[in-house]
Design a protein around this motif. Structure first.
Motif, PDB file in Angstrom:
ATOM      1  N   LYS A 160      -5.688   8.883   1.219  1.00  0.00           N
ATOM      2  CA  LYS A 160      -6.083   7.759   0.375  1.00  0.00           C
ATOM      3  C   LYS A 160      -4.915   6.792   0.214  1.00  0.00           C
ATOM      4  CE  LYS A 160      -9.547  10.289  -2.324  1.00  0.00           C
ATOM      5  NZ  LYS A 160      -9.983  10.673  -3.688  1.00  0.00           N
ATOM      6  N   PHE A 161      -5.275   5.503   0.084  1.00  0.00           N
ATOM      7  CA  PHE A 161      -4.258   4.472  -0.050  1.00  0.00           C
ATOM      8  C   PHE A 161      -4.478   3.700  -1.337  1.00  0.00           C
ATOM      9  CE2 PHE A 161      -4.536   5.360   4.426  1.00  0.00           C
ATOM     10  CZ  PHE A 161      -3.223   5.313   4.850  1.00  0.00           C
ATOM     11  N   ASP A 162      -3.389   3.424  -2.012  1.00  0.00           N
ATOM     12  CA  ASP A 162      -3.430   2.624  -3.236  1.00  0.00           C
ATOM     13  C   ASP A 162      -2.728   1.305  -2.936  1.00  0.00           C
ATOM     14  OD1 ASP A 162      -3.655   1.675  -5.751  1.00  0.00           O
ATOM     15  OD2 ASP A 162      -2.111   2.965  -6.638  1.00  0.00           O
ATOM     16  N   CYS A 204       0.833  -1.203   0.000  1.00  0.00           N
ATOM     17  CA  CYS A 204       0.000   0.000   0.000  1.00  0.00           C
ATOM     18  C   CYS A 204       0.874   1.262   0.000  1.00  0.00           C
ATOM     19  CB  CYS A 204      -0.918   0.008   1.226  1.00  0.00           C
ATOM     20  SG  CYS A 204      -2.130  -1.335   1.233  1.00  0.00           S
ATOM     21  N   GLN A 205       0.430   2.245  -0.737  1.00  0.00           N
ATOM     22  CA  GLN A 205       1.115   3.525  -0.798  1.00  0.00           C
ATOM     23  C   GLN A 205       0.121   4.650  -0.537  1.00  0.00           C
ATOM     24  OE1 GLN A 205       2.926   3.678  -4.671  1.00  0.00           O
ATOM     25  NE2 GLN A 205       4.714   2.475  -4.031  1.00  0.00           N
ATOM     26  N   VAL A 206       0.582   5.668   0.180  1.00  0.00           N
ATOM     27  CA  VAL A 206      -0.273   6.817   0.472  1.00  0.00           C
ATOM     28  C   VAL A 206      -0.366   7.692  -0.779  1.00  0.00           C
ATOM     29  CG1 VAL A 206      -0.598   8.863   1.904  1.00  0.00           C
ATOM     30  CG2 VAL A 206       0.400   6.787   2.894  1.00  0.00           C
ATOM     31  N   VAL A 207      -1.615   8.015  -1.142  1.00  0.00           N
ATOM     32  CA  VAL A 207      -1.851   8.870  -2.302  1.00  0.00           C
ATOM     33  C   VAL A 207      -2.573  10.129  -1.830  1.00  0.00           C
ATOM     34  CG1 VAL A 207      -2.924   9.060  -4.571  1.00  0.00           C
ATOM     35  CG2 VAL A 207      -2.008   6.853  -3.787  1.00  0.00           C
ATOM     36  N   TRP A 208      -1.852  11.214  -1.769  1.00  0.00           N
ATOM     37  CA  TRP A 208      -2.408  12.524  -1.419  1.00  0.00           C
ATOM     38  C   TRP A 208      -3.195  12.489  -0.106  1.00  0.00           C
ATOM     39  CZ3 TRP A 208      -0.997  17.097  -2.655  1.00  0.00           C
ATOM     40  CH2 TRP A 208      -1.807  18.202  -2.352  1.00  0.00           C
TER      41      TRP A 208
END
Length: 366
Positions: A350-352, A343-347
């Protein structure tokens, strides 16, 4: 209309929230069970409101196995049959949740159910208590939502219901729910005919009292800049999960009882079976809020007349395996499972994430 397969419910069968298909006794009609035609998509998908639209209230009442006077109450007014069904559903799910890690996990398939109900086990006591509690809870909430046409919001005289409606503070109608539940239970046959019936009635009252004792008054202030120019209050029931927790604690502290017959009038009363914890004769009579049972429960470890046993049950290696497996040990197997990963933090918030296939260890009792 297609012929749906009747399922004994008493009992009602659901596959919800990851709980396997199971049944639980809804103790409203003495030793009789409720039966309902459940092989319908609305039941399998937990769309209870759709059932009310699919079948007429009269048909729903016929689908439930009730005594004649109870069936008459079921047909009276819009929403009553639906509230009964919701009460059954609520009691089933709560029972399964509270006993999910126990040797008896609120599973009452035939023929084990009938054998259980002939006995005065602690588990039977819990079923009667949670059943009556869910009935009060369901009808109180049904009045508040407008589902039942025979009642409205909370009718307490000290609360301003007109203002409550205006400001959205509509309370649960506990008064109507208590009255309906007590009348409904009185319509069952075999009331007080024997010791088992007396114990069942006692435990049903325990469930009612627990719901009644967990009612809170909620208030809301209205006014400019947060001032309390107008204050509306209403009564609100505790969430049913909280009720279930209280009943589970009462189950764990339940008293085994015997009967004492009065030779003068032939009536009998319940008293706690003597043990080292009861030294004062004044404490020998169980309180109205005490859950009681007649005889010790079996271990539920092995298959018997009362359960299928715990062989094959999944357990937690570090928590429940020792108790559930009854010292027999457990088997370990691996199964594939998709899980969110990388998982990566997007702005900001939100998590991708990706979906990864992982190996999961599963433990089952031998």
């Amino acid at each position: 209309m297609p012929n749906f397969k009747p399922i004994t419910l008493g009992i009602i069968s659901f596959v919800l929230f990851g709980i396997s298909s199971s049944v639980a006794y809804f103790g409203l009609t003495s030793t009789e069970v409720l039966t309902l035609t459940l092989d319908h998509p609305a039941f399998r998908d937990n769309r209870i409101p759709e059932v009310s639209r699919t079948f007429s209230p009269s048909k729903l009442c016929e689908m439930m196995k009730l005594y004649r006077k109870q069936k008459k109450m079921c047909r009276r007014g819009r929403g009553t049959a639906h509230a009964l069904m919701e009460a059954i559903r609520t009691s089933v799910l709560e029972c399964q949740y509270q006993f999910q890690d126990e040797r008896w996990n609120c599973s009452l398939e035939e023929p084990y159910r009938q054998n259980m109900l002939k006995k005065g086990f602690k588990e039977t006591s819990f079923l009667y208590a949670v059943s009556s509690a869910s009935l009060v809870h369901s009808f109180a909430r049904g009045c508040r939502s407008g589902q039942i046409d025979r009642c409205t919001c909370d009718e307490s005289k000290h609360l301003n219901n007109v203002e409550a409606w205006k400001w959205g503070g509509c309370g649960d109608n506990i008064k109507f729910a208590l009255k309906f539940t007590r009348r409904f239970l009185r319509r069952a046959k075999r009331r007080g005919k024997d010791v088992t019936a007396r114990v069942n009635q006692h435990n049903s009252r325990v469930g009612i009292k627990v719901v009644k004792s967990h009612v809170k008054t909620k208030c809301k202030c209205h006014g400019v800049s947060g001032t309390c120019t107008v204050k509306t209050c209403w009564r609100q029931l505790a969430p049913f999960h909280e009720i279930g927790q209280v009943l589970k604690r009462k189950y764990e502290k339940a008293y085994q009882v015997d009967t004492n017959t009065n030779n003068a009038n032939g009536k009998f009363s319940l008293f706690k079976r003597k043990d080292e914890t009861i030294t004062d004769p004044k404490n020998s009579t169980p309180k109205t809020v005490d859950m009681v049972f007649i005889e010790p429960s079996p271990s539920f470890c092995s298959k018997s007349s009362y359960s299928i046993g715990t062989t094959g049950r999944e357990c937690n290696k570090n928590n429940t395996c020792h108790s559930l497996c009854c010292g027999r040990g457990y088997n370990v197997m691996t199964r594939k499972k998709f899980e969110r990963c990388q998982c990566q933090v997007v702005w900001c918030c939100k998590f991708d994430c990706n979906m990864c296939l992982i190996d999961q260890e599963v433990y089952t009792c031998k």
